[in-house]
Design an enzyme around this catalytic site. Structure first.
Site, PDB file in Angstrom:
ATOM      1  NE  ARG A   1      46.766  37.941  40.339  1.00  0.00           N
ATOM      2  CZ  ARG A   1      46.084  37.475  39.312  1.00  0.00           C
ATOM      3  NH1 ARG A   1      46.468  36.333  38.732  1.00  0.00           N
ATOM      4  NH2 ARG A   1      45.030  38.114  38.847  1.00  0.00           N
TER       5      ARG A   1
ATOM      6  CG  HIS B   1      49.137  35.829  33.481  1.00  0.00           C
ATOM      7  ND1 HIS B   1      49.349  36.818  34.415  1.00  0.00           N
ATOM      8  CD2 HIS B   1      47.985  35.214  33.864  1.00  0.00           C
ATOM      9  CE1 HIS B   1      48.360  36.811  35.305  1.00  0.00           C
ATOM     10  NE2 HIS B   1      47.527  35.844  34.983  1.00  0.00           N
TER      11      HIS B   1
END
Length: 311
Positions: free
Chosen positions: A226, A274
Site C-alpha cells: 500500500r 497495481h
C-alpha cells in the site's frame, strides 16, 4: 421465498468469470453484478474490490463481505456498512503471481537490468560484473501469507533475506525480526527493500524521511503493498537526491497515477499499474463458496479479518 443473493463489484475483475466459477460451487446462489438491480434486501453476500463511497448503503441484510484481494483497508471504518464479517481471499494463484512479481523486481536490481536498460537507450555496450546472490541482502517488510512466501522464495534462490513483521515469524532460510525497535537496525543492513505490509494505523507512513535516510545510500525500494506505508513526499525527495537509488512501485495514493505526478519524470522509478497480484476466480472460488456455506450454517467464515489489526 426470499432469494439468497450475492452482489459483485470490481472496476477491474471479470464478473462473468466469477459468475461461472460460483455457479459451479453454489448453483442456488443468485449472482448479481451491481448494475443488475434486484431487491437489495435479498443480498446476503458481497464480493467486492474498491467499492465506491455509499455502495453498501442499500444492503442492510448483508451477512458476509469478501474482499477481492489481500488489502482490506478500503473496507474498514466505512459509514455505509452494517456490522458484518469481512474476509480476504487466499488462493495459490494470488500467492504465485505476487511472488513472481517480487522475484522479478528484486532480480532486476540484483542483476543490474535497470543499468542495462538505460545503456540500451543510449546505444552503449555497458558491462557490469555480476555479483553472487548470496552477497545481496534483501529485506522483506511484512511477513503475512504473501510476504512469507516471497521471502522464502528469494531465500531459496540464494539471496541473503531478512524479514520484518509485527510479530515474530519463523521462515526457513529467512532471518526474521519483529517489533518497532528492531526496524532501524534492519534498515541499515540491506540494499533492497520490499514492502509487503498491510495498511493499518501502525504502518501508516512507517517509512518516513528518517527511516529512508537509514537505508544505505543508493538502496532500492519496492512497494507492492500500500502506498500509505511510505511517506510519498519523502520518497520522491530521496529518489531525486539519489539517497534511494531506485524504486519499483505498483501501488499509489491516487490510481490511476496522475500524469502530473513527479514519479513519471523520475528515470529511477519503474511503474506498474497495481497488478503485482490479482485474484484467479477458478482458484479462489472454493474458499469464497466455503465461507458462504459456513455463514449459512451459522459458522465463522474462512480468512476473517480482524478490524482492529487491519488484516
Amino acid at each position: 421465498m426470499k432469494r439468497d443473493a450475492l452482489v459483485f463489484y470490481s472496476p477491474v475483475d471479470d464478473p462473468a468469470a466469477w459468475r461461472d466459477a460460483l455457479a459451479s460451487e453454489l448453483p442456488d446462489l443468485d449472482f448479481r453484478v451491481d448494475e443488475d438491480g434486484g431487491d437489495p434486501a435479498e443480498v446476503s453476500y458481497a464480493l467486492c474490490w474498491l467499492p465506491p463511497k455509499g455502495f453498501f448503503q442499500r444492503f442492510r441484510n448483508l451477512k458476509l463481505l469478501t474482499n477481492l484481494g489481500a488489502g482490506v483497508d478500503a473496507l474498514l471504518n466505512r459509514d455505509d456498512l452494517v456490522p458484518v464479517p469481512i474476509t480476504r481471499l487466499s488462493d495459490p494463484g494470488m500467492v504465485s503471481l505476487m511472488t513472481s512479481y517480487v522475484i522479478f523486481a528484486v532480480t532486476r536490481y540484483a542483476r543490474d537490468m535497470h543499468i542495462f536498460e538505460r545503456a540500451k537507450r543510449r546505444g552503449e555496450w555497458h558491462y557490469v560484473h555480476p555479483r553472487a546472490l548470496s552477497e545481496i541482502k534483501v529485506c522483506v517488510l511484512g511477513l503475512g501469507e504473501l510476504g512469507a512466501h516471497a521471502a522464502k522464495s528469494l531465500a531459496d534462490m540464494g539471496y541473503d533475506v531478512r524479514g520484518w513483521s509485527r510479530s515474530l515469524k519463523s521462515i526457513p532460510g529467512v532471518a526474521c525480526h519483529a517489533g518497532r525497535s528492531s526496524l532501524d537496525a534492519l534498515l541499515g543492513e540491506c540494499e533492497i527493500f520490499v514492502s509487503m505490509l498491510p495498511a493499518t494505523n501502525d504502518t501508516h507512513a512507517l517509512l518516513g524521511a528518517r527511516e529512508l535516510a537509514l537505508m544505505p545510500a543508493g538502496a532500492k525500494f519496492i512497494n507492492v503493498s500500500r502506498s500509505a506505508v511510505v511517506d510519498e513526499a519523502a520518497l520522491v525527495a530521496a529518489l531525486r537526491s539519489g539517497a534511494i537509488g531506485e524504486a519499483t512501485l505498483d501501488v499509489f495514493g491516487a490510481e490511476p497515477l496522475p500524469t502530473s505526478h513527479p514519479y513519471w519524470a523520475l528515470d529511477n522509478v519503474f511503474i506498474t499499474p497495481h497488478l503485482a497480484s490479482i485474484t484467479v476466480p477458478a482458484l479462489a472460488v472454493r474458499d469464497v463458496a466455503e465461507s458462504i456455506r459456513r455463514v449459512r450454517r451459522g459458522e465463522a467464515p474462512l480468512h476473517q479479518v480482524d478490524p482492529q489489526r487491519g488484516y
